[in-house]
Design an enzyme around this catalytic site. Structure first.
Site, PDB file in Angstrom:
ATOM      1  N   LEU A 268      40.604 -19.197 -23.852  1.00 35.72           N
ATOM      2  CA  LEU A 268      40.119 -20.204 -22.908  1.00 35.72           C
ATOM      3  C   LEU A 268      38.596 -20.261 -22.806  1.00 35.72           C
ATOM      4  CD1 LEU A 268      42.754 -19.754 -20.060  1.00 35.72           C
ATOM      5  CD2 LEU A 268      42.395 -21.822 -21.423  1.00 35.72           C
ATOM      6  N   HIS A 269      37.920 -19.109 -22.735  1.00 36.87           N
ATOM      7  CA  HIS A 269      36.455 -19.063 -22.611  1.00 36.87           C
ATOM      8  C   HIS A 269      35.975 -19.984 -21.492  1.00 36.87           C
ATOM      9  CE1 HIS A 269      36.346 -16.712 -26.286  1.00 36.87           C
ATOM     10  NE2 HIS A 269      37.074 -17.625 -26.895  1.00 36.87           N
ATOM     11  N   LEU A 270      36.582 -19.829 -20.321  1.00 36.71           N
ATOM     12  CA  LEU A 270      36.345 -20.767 -19.219  1.00 36.71           C
ATOM     13  C   LEU A 270      34.929 -20.722 -18.670  1.00 36.71           C
ATOM     14  CD1 LEU A 270      39.659 -20.613 -17.127  1.00 36.71           C
ATOM     15  CD2 LEU A 270      38.966 -22.286 -18.848  1.00 36.71           C
TER      16      LEU A 270
ATOM     17  N   GLU B 296      41.160 -13.586 -24.301  1.00 38.15           N
ATOM     18  CA  GLU B 296      39.922 -12.804 -24.406  1.00 38.15           C
ATOM     19  C   GLU B 296      39.629 -11.913 -23.209  1.00 38.15           C
ATOM     20  OE1 GLU B 296      38.648 -16.731 -22.552  1.00 38.15           O
ATOM     21  OE2 GLU B 296      40.037 -16.109 -24.135  1.00 38.15           O
TER      22      GLU B 296
END
Length: 372
Positions: free
Chosen positions: A94-96, A117
């Site tokens: 996602l790397h939000l 992650e």
């Protein structure tokens, strides 16, 4: 549980959320798996392979999202947001902290999003990020060597040099999984390799691992500036789980680099560590030149080697996917602390501190959220 495997739609993203063997494991456990037509073709898994594994092949994208849990590789793009629904479990990278619009959409639709992650073991290792960090790290040295060639915009440097000619200088910022694997390949190419890291213990481990064949240097602004400006290739491989990457290399440092040198920002999906990597590039158009330096900022590097990447990712994620499917998300979070750390949003709440801080949103712990 009903599980969907959509086709990835990000530019040149050829990986797939599960291989046929992963689908077979879920089906054998009593779950229904829907796979979108041609979802695996980029990794050379055909629809017939999934069908033989027990999946139902569906042509409609909306149908593959109308399930209890979606397993993907990369973060959903805007065209996929309308498929979000309350209670949907989304299991993917996602790397939000670098995706405010996506974060808001997940909150608004009350999606239960679990980021590969940020799943973290007690020793602080990241088991679902590690395989792709290994791939991206190894690719970064290969890609850097390619773009140092004159025909690709570089200064025409051969990293290994030849007798009577110096080796190319490679500086790697960050000595984690990605940085370590970048060093392995750079050394294999014959380069003069330096790794910078903030952790003295990690530097000692790297020195032992490489038998003194790499230079290990404490990472601080002065040392970063010194080594960046003398390098032919700089690889950014710094990670703070769940949070935006720190901007460690300033624009002034980039200006001091030689024309035709190359930077590879592995951390670009978390915002990047170079001030000058101000845009994400794609496999179709991977580089741009700024201040005479070739910038490579592709956010899905492993998508270029999808067969290897899909198999490696499947090996890591499948046990957690089975846990979520077999136990249900509530029991899975309660019984497995590492998996619970992967929870980023839960029914309208942000449950990852790094994401909450990035956008000044209210934070709730996983324990608090599960009681709601």
């Amino acid at each position: 549980m009903k599980i969907g495997i959509p086709r990835e739609i990000k530019n040149n993203e050829n990986r797939v959320g599960l291989s046929p063997s992963g689908v077979h494991a879920l089906v054998e456990s009593g779950h229904t798996v829907l796979v979108e037509t041609n979802a695996g073709s980029g990794s050379f898994f055909e629809d017939v392979d999934y069908k033989e594994a027990g999946a139902e092949i569906v042509a409609e994208q909306a149908k593959v999202w109308d399930v209890d849990m979606v397993i993907k590789v990369k973060e959903p793009l805007e065209s996929e947001y309308p498929y979000f629904k309350e209670g949907l479990v989304l299991f993917t990278y996602l790397h939000l902290a670098n995706e405010e619009k996506l974060t808001q959409a997940l909150i608004d639709r009350k999606v239960i999003s679990i980021a590969y992650e940020t799943v973290q073991l007690p020793d602080r290792s990241l088991p679902l990020l590690s395989p792709m960090s290994e791939v991206a790290g190894r690719m970064s040295a290969q890609v850097g060597a390619e773009f140092l060639q004159k025909l690709n915009g570089g200064m025409g440097i051969l990293l290994g040099g030849v007798p009577g000619v110096p080796k190319g200088k490679v500086t790697i910022i960050g000595g984690g999984q990605a940085g370590t694997n970048a060093a392995k390949i750079a050394l294999g190419l014959g380069a003069d390799v330096t790794i910078l890291d903030v952790n003295p213990k990690r530097l000692q481990q790297l020195d032992d691992l490489f038998g003194g064949r790499v230079h290990t240097i404490m990472s601080n602004p002065l040392n970063i500036e010194l080594y960046v400006k003398q390098s032919d290739l700089v690889i950014g491989a710094v990670l703070i789980p769940g949070a935006k990457a720190p901007r460690l290399v300033t624009e002034d440092m980039i200006k001091q680099m030689k024309n035709g040198s190359v930077i590879i920002d592995i951390a670009i999906d978390q915002g990047g560590i170079f001030e000058t990597t101000d845009k994400i590039t794609t496999h179709d158009d991977p580089t741009y030149i700024k201040h005479g330096v070739v910038h490579y900022a592709v956010a899905n590097m492993p998508g270029a080697v999808p067969r290897t990447s899909t198999l490696a990712l499947n090996n890591a994620t499948l046990p957690y996917a089975l846990m979520l499917a077999n136990k249900g998300y509530r029991e899975a979070f309660k019984s497995n602390q590492p998996l619970s750390l992967g929870l980023n949003t839960y029914k309208g709440h942000v449950t990852n501190k790094g994401v909450a801080e990035a956008f000044e949103m209210e934070y709730k712990s996983v324990e608090e959220a599960l009681q709601l």
